[in-house]
Design a protein around this motif. Structure first.
Motif, short mmCIF file in Angstrom:
data_model
loop_
_atom_site.label_atom_id
_atom_site.label_comp_id
_atom_site.label_asym_id
_atom_site.label_seq_id
_atom_site.Cartn_x
_atom_site.Cartn_y
_atom_site.Cartn_z
N LEU A 96 45.05 33.63 43.91
CA LEU A 96 44.02 32.75 43.37
C LEU A 96 44.39 31.28 43.56
CD1 LEU A 96 43.36 34.75 40.10
CD2 LEU A 96 41.94 34.73 42.17
N PHE A 133 34.59 39.70 43.75
CA PHE A 133 35.09 38.80 42.71
C PHE A 133 34.64 37.39 43.01
CE2 PHE A 133 38.05 37.16 45.72
CZ PHE A 133 38.60 35.99 45.18
N GLU A 134 34.52 36.60 41.95
CA GLU A 134 34.44 35.15 42.01
C GLU A 134 35.44 34.61 40.98
OE1 GLU A 134 30.25 33.40 42.59
OE2 GLU A 134 29.90 35.26 41.47
N TYR A 135 35.92 33.39 41.23
CA TYR A 135 36.94 32.84 40.33
C TYR A 135 36.80 31.33 40.27
CZ TYR A 135 41.54 31.72 38.36
OH TYR A 135 42.56 31.25 37.56
N LEU A 161 37.79 36.68 35.83
CA LEU A 161 37.11 36.98 37.09
C LEU A 161 35.65 37.30 36.80
CD1 LEU A 161 39.62 39.37 38.93
CD2 LEU A 161 39.40 36.89 39.18
N GLU A 162 34.78 36.92 37.71
CA GLU A 162 33.37 37.27 37.61
C GLU A 162 33.09 38.41 38.60
OE1 GLU A 162 30.62 33.96 37.63
OE2 GLU A 162 32.26 32.60 37.06
N LEU A 163 32.51 39.49 38.09
CA LEU A 163 32.21 40.68 38.86
C LEU A 163 30.71 40.95 38.73
CD1 LEU A 163 35.11 42.83 37.31
CD2 LEU A 163 35.28 41.22 39.23
N TYR A 196 32.22 39.53 32.92
CA TYR A 196 33.37 38.64 32.89
C TYR A 196 34.59 39.46 32.47
CZ TYR A 196 29.93 34.86 32.90
OH TYR A 196 28.90 34.02 33.23
N ILE A 241 45.73 37.57 35.26
CA ILE A 241 44.89 36.70 36.08
C ILE A 241 45.24 35.25 35.76
CG2 ILE A 241 42.52 35.98 36.58
CD1 ILE A 241 41.67 38.82 35.62
N LEU A 260 42.49 44.03 44.02
CA LEU A 260 41.11 44.38 43.70
C LEU A 260 40.72 45.67 44.41
CD1 LEU A 260 39.75 40.81 44.39
CD2 LEU A 260 39.87 41.83 42.12
N VAL A 264 41.04 46.00 38.66
CA VAL A 264 41.81 44.76 38.85
C VAL A 264 43.25 45.06 38.48
CG1 VAL A 264 42.11 42.36 38.16
CG2 VAL A 264 39.79 43.33 38.35
#
Length: 232
Positions: A106, A129-131, A139-141, A151, A157, A165, A178
């Protein structure tokens, strides 16, 4: 200190069997197209409507090394790295039932917006994922095919950390793991005929939803050590 971190041993995750149908080789121009995607208006290079400062570039140093970079421009935008299988010679697409695995380190700096996601024909988006480093343990899933956003918070993390992932694109439920732990099952799925291309990129936040980079910051980056897809 972050530059000296080494990837830890892979965390235990759901068993994947057989030979993967796709193993990412970011240097391959047959696998990946750099610097353009129809997920951005007109194929890019900018997408201001999504609160992004990205200006996509095909320069291989921005993505094809496995380090996805963004650098500040003089016009207020950021040159940013993006790779997609859409429009490539091989044209690999994920489909219902596939299982994707990935290892990423990350980013550290505020404003960095890394993601692995899918796209086809203006839709079919699943966010592996988004971060955002301003939410350091989150993490946003997301399943944007049938709706749903989760979330996931965990002490493992954080900025500069490696994470494992795994995502199963099931017809009735998309399931995320995760670091070997089941993080979310959306109970929505992608349906039986879903198919989508793969995108790996680093965006830069414009400051509406998450902070933009501080003025003294000229470069952001994150690493992707491996992406594989298994087909059942």
């Amino acid at each position: 200190m972050y530059g000296r971190l080494r990837p830890p041993p892979a965390a235990r995750a759901p068993r994947t069997t057989g030979t993967p149908v796709f193993t990412a080789d970011f240097t391959s121009t047959a696998q990946w197209v750099a610097g353009r995607t129809w997920a951005y208006p007109g194929g890019g290079p900018i997408n201001p409507g999504d609160d992004k400062l990205d200006h996509l570039v095909a320069d291989p140093s921005y993505a094809r090394t496995g380090t996805f970079r963004a650098t500040r421009r003089h016009d207020g935008l950021w040159n940013a790295g993006l790779l997609t299988t859409e429009g490539s010679a091989e044209g690999f697409a994920l489909r219902t039932g596939d299982v994707l695995t990935a290892r990423v380190r990350l980013p550290v700096g505020a404003g960095a917006w890394p993601a692995i996601w899918t796209w086809r024909d203006g839709d079919q988006e699943i966010d592996v994922f988004e971060y955002h480093p301003d939410n350091p343990d989150l993490l946003e899933l997301s399943n944007r095919v049938r709706g749903g956003h989760h979330y996931h918070r965990a002490p493992s993390i954080g900025p500069g950390r490696w994470i494992d992932l795994t995502v199963e694109f099931g017809p009735r439920s998309v399931v995320w793991w995760v670091n070997g732990e089941r993080a979310h099952a959306d109970r929505r799925g992608v349906g039986w005929r879903w198919r989508a291309y793969l995108i790996v990129n680093l965006s830069v936040c414009a400051g509406h939803y998450h902070p933009a980079p501080e003025e003294h910051v000229s470069e952001l980056s994150y690493e992707v050590a491996g992406v594989q897809v298994y087909r059942r």
